[in-house]
Design a protein around this motif. Sequence first.
Motif, mmCIF file in Angstrom:
data_model
loop_
_atom_site.group_PDB
_atom_site.id
_atom_site.type_symbol
_atom_site.label_atom_id
_atom_site.label_comp_id
_atom_site.label_asym_id
_atom_site.label_seq_id
_atom_site.Cartn_x
_atom_site.Cartn_y
_atom_site.Cartn_z
ATOM 1 N N GLY A 229 -56.973 -9.797 7.712
ATOM 2 C CA GLY A 229 -56.994 -11.074 8.229
ATOM 3 C C GLY A 229 -58.305 -11.904 8.294
ATOM 4 O O GLY A 229 -59.391 -11.543 7.645
ATOM 5 N N TYR B 135 -45.272 -1.404 5.411
ATOM 6 C CA TYR B 135 -44.797 -2.568 6.088
ATOM 7 C C TYR B 135 -44.185 -2.092 7.413
ATOM 8 O O TYR B 135 -43.867 -0.809 7.727
ATOM 9 C CB TYR B 135 -43.503 -3.004 5.151
ATOM 10 C CG TYR B 135 -43.939 -3.691 3.721
ATOM 11 C CD1 TYR B 135 -44.211 -5.074 3.821
ATOM 12 C CD2 TYR B 135 -44.058 -2.908 2.729
ATOM 13 C CE1 TYR B 135 -44.616 -5.473 2.649
ATOM 14 C CE2 TYR B 135 -44.217 -3.390 1.513
ATOM 15 C CZ TYR B 135 -44.611 -4.589 1.416
ATOM 16 O OH TYR B 135 -44.914 -5.322 0.279
ATOM 17 N N PHE C 222 -49.549 -3.606 5.147
ATOM 18 C CA PHE C 222 -50.806 -3.378 5.554
ATOM 19 C C PHE C 222 -51.320 -2.606 4.220
ATOM 20 O O PHE C 222 -50.786 -1.946 3.445
ATOM 21 C CB PHE C 222 -50.536 -2.145 6.496
ATOM 22 C CG PHE C 222 -52.322 -1.898 6.799
ATOM 23 C CD1 PHE C 222 -52.937 -2.772 7.613
ATOM 24 C CD2 PHE C 222 -52.632 -0.771 6.185
ATOM 25 C CE1 PHE C 222 -54.289 -1.939 8.103
ATOM 26 C CE2 PHE C 222 -53.982 -0.163 6.367
ATOM 27 C CZ PHE C 222 -54.692 -0.940 7.209
ATOM 28 N N LYS D 88 -43.159 -13.837 14.634
ATOM 29 C CA LYS D 88 -44.411 -13.583 14.217
ATOM 30 C C LYS D 88 -44.917 -12.419 13.895
ATOM 31 O O LYS D 88 -45.509 -12.287 13.029
ATOM 32 C CB LYS D 88 -45.143 -14.248 15.438
ATOM 33 C CG LYS D 88 -44.853 -16.011 15.721
ATOM 34 C CD LYS D 88 -45.471 -16.687 14.453
ATOM 35 C CE LYS D 88 -45.562 -18.347 14.822
ATOM 36 N NZ LYS D 88 -46.068 -18.967 13.474
ATOM 37 N N LEU D 89 -44.682 -11.465 14.784
ATOM 38 C CA LEU D 89 -45.012 -9.978 14.367
ATOM 39 C C LEU D 89 -44.423 -9.676 13.354
ATOM 40 O O LEU D 89 -45.240 -8.891 12.497
ATOM 41 C CB LEU D 89 -44.806 -9.304 15.713
ATOM 42 C CG LEU D 89 -45.321 -9.488 17.068
ATOM 43 C CD1 LEU D 89 -44.953 -8.906 18.343
ATOM 44 C CD2 LEU D 89 -46.934 -9.329 16.780
ATOM 45 N N ASN D 90 -43.126 -9.815 13.048
ATOM 46 C CA ASN D 90 -42.264 -9.393 11.812
ATOM 47 C C ASN D 90 -42.806 -10.020 10.548
ATOM 48 O O ASN D 90 -42.933 -9.400 9.340
ATOM 49 C CB ASN D 90 -41.034 -9.465 12.010
ATOM 50 C CG ASN D 90 -40.364 -8.541 12.814
ATOM 51 O OD1 ASN D 90 -40.877 -7.339 13.167
ATOM 52 N ND2 ASN D 90 -39.195 -8.641 13.519
ATOM 53 N N GLU D 91 -43.420 -11.275 10.589
ATOM 54 C CA GLU D 91 -43.889 -11.949 9.615
ATOM 55 C C GLU D 91 -45.307 -11.284 9.089
ATOM 56 O O GLU D 91 -45.366 -11.156 8.037
ATOM 57 C CB GLU D 91 -44.172 -13.531 10.018
ATOM 58 C CG GLU D 91 -44.801 -14.389 8.882
ATOM 59 C CD GLU D 91 -45.039 -15.700 9.454
ATOM 60 O OE1 GLU D 91 -45.985 -16.378 8.760
ATOM 61 O OE2 GLU D 91 -44.560 -16.186 10.350
ATOM 62 N N MET D 92 -46.107 -10.954 10.106
ATOM 63 C CA MET D 92 -47.226 -10.061 9.911
ATOM 64 C C MET D 92 -46.786 -8.629 9.301
ATOM 65 O O MET D 92 -47.368 -8.455 8.250
ATOM 66 C CB MET D 92 -47.924 -9.820 11.025
ATOM 67 C CG MET D 92 -48.487 -11.067 11.770
ATOM 68 S SD MET D 92 -49.260 -10.621 13.362
ATOM 69 C CE MET D 92 -50.738 -9.786 12.786
ATOM 70 N N GLY D 93 -45.860 -8.015 9.805
ATOM 71 C CA GLY D 93 -45.548 -6.792 9.028
ATOM 72 C C GLY D 93 -44.862 -6.960 7.804
ATOM 73 O O GLY D 93 -45.116 -5.966 7.021
ATOM 74 N N GLN D 94 -44.258 -8.071 7.271
ATOM 75 C CA GLN D 94 -43.664 -8.357 6.040
ATOM 76 C C GLN D 94 -44.637 -8.777 5.171
ATOM 77 O O GLN D 94 -44.481 -8.217 3.813
ATOM 78 C CB GLN D 94 -42.541 -9.517 6.129
ATOM 79 C CG GLN D 94 -41.575 -8.964 7.049
ATOM 80 C CD GLN D 94 -40.387 -10.185 7.059
ATOM 81 O OE1 GLN D 94 -40.800 -11.270 6.818
ATOM 82 N NE2 GLN D 94 -39.312 -10.058 8.022
ATOM 83 N N LYS D 95 -45.738 -8.961 5.483
ATOM 84 C CA LYS D 95 -47.070 -8.982 4.642
ATOM 85 C C LYS D 95 -47.425 -7.877 4.068
ATOM 86 O O LYS D 95 -48.100 -7.628 2.861
ATOM 87 C CB LYS D 95 -48.078 -9.727 5.217
ATOM 88 C CG LYS D 95 -47.851 -11.312 5.527
ATOM 89 C CD LYS D 95 -48.924 -12.221 6.009
ATOM 90 C CE LYS D 95 -48.637 -13.547 6.281
ATOM 91 N NZ LYS D 95 -49.734 -14.132 6.881
#
Length: 482
Positions: A220, A401, A450, A441-448
């Motif tokens: 990020g 993910y 790592f 919001k957290l799951n949106e980050m997780g769906q991107k």
Amino acid sequence: MFQQYIFICCVIFLGSLEIVNGKSTGFKTRITSNGLNYANKVAMNALAAKIRTFSVPDQHGDSGGVEYDLTNMRVTGFTEPQSNIVFLPGAGLQWTAHGAGVSMHGDFHYKIHKKWIPSISGSGSFDISVSGLDFSINMILGVDVNGRPTIAASGCSCGISSVNIKFHGGWAWLYNLFSGKLEDTVKKTLKNKICDSVTTQINEEGGKKLASLPVTVKLGRRFLLDYRLLQTPNFQPSYMETFHKGEIFWLGDETDAPFEPPTMADIGDTQKMMYLWISDYMFNTLGYAAQMHNYLVRNITAADLPPDERGILNTTCTSFICLGSLIPQLQKAFPNSTVELNLFSGNPPTMTITSEGLNVRCGGKIVLYARQNDNSLAYLMSIIATMETTVNVSIASELVYGKIYDIKLLLNVTNSAVGPVAGGFIQMLINNVLKTVLIPKLNEMGQKGFPLPVTGKIRFINSSLRLLQRAVVIETDLNYTG
């Protein structure tokens, strides 16, 4: 190039929570013999293509009164040998090949200048068959002062069993005058070219690629993953392992977290080409850096909620339930206002990985304010909150993910400026905020996903995840697309 796969495999960097030479490691990778078997196939295909471009310098000479010119000597075919790449315990890798064959073609011209016969000249062509070509070379892997991998070729040797030459056109007895010279030239040239080519690619091309590898990756806009090597790779008879720092910092502040990564469970498997250990230490250093730089602060207003749910933060209701109807004293004290929530953590969130799953715990404070008509904020109450959640992880391609499925929330209202408040009302409010704002919001980050820090030329295939004590292990085969 054939060496790239080997080098990349040796420096892909995920790891374990071991103490290596007094330094904590957060990531570990294990490359197995099956991985090297695949590397050998890739390497040999690339080397074969390189050999097929070889040529031999033109030769000119005089033997027994016969001047000769040997020109246009080039490789026309290559028979791949039996080859393998193996680990050299305590040192590096060794690549050996046995029984390769090379075919060549060239042209010749001769001129006889003996006094007792008229001047005679002629030309023709020849074919060469080289058999029993063997070679061996070692690759020594290390680490430089910046934590980048290094590589150096060592001990290259090449041998040839036999060289057969067939001439086309002219007098056979004449060719015997320079056939020995041609045989010696071919042997010497092939030996030198093979060792020079492999050594150059390892020391120069391979070394240059490794020197350019980054040892950090931005996560990020705020964080930096440090995966520099902490020591030279560890070589065993059936696998090699590399050890890396594996810590996440706030960008611009590389202060180490005040805790060490604990020892995590190991596995003895070597069936896959590669195994990657990702420890919960990595997440915990992320949480620490975020906490130290006040990153875990969020202000929730009605604008953050879905349009059809924003009215729940009103102190005065219209046609649906709002906080004002749930807490009457709130409507009386602050009519026609909207409630805002200020969330901030009290301590860094922590993750614990077990064979049962990934458990995340965090705690903090939620402060409620009323935004009044004159745009001023009025303090309402403070809530001490503790949260526990489980995270499911998966892998696809070279990305890991995460998804949150369940949250357990414990709330305690303190310092209320509007009198006693029923905990169930506040629980309903906070649960709604978590469901509609924070969890998505957290799951949106997780769906991107790592990103695993591997080269774009490496693809994971037949991958799976295994949960161990304090680590996630990725078990995978590889496909090199270079």
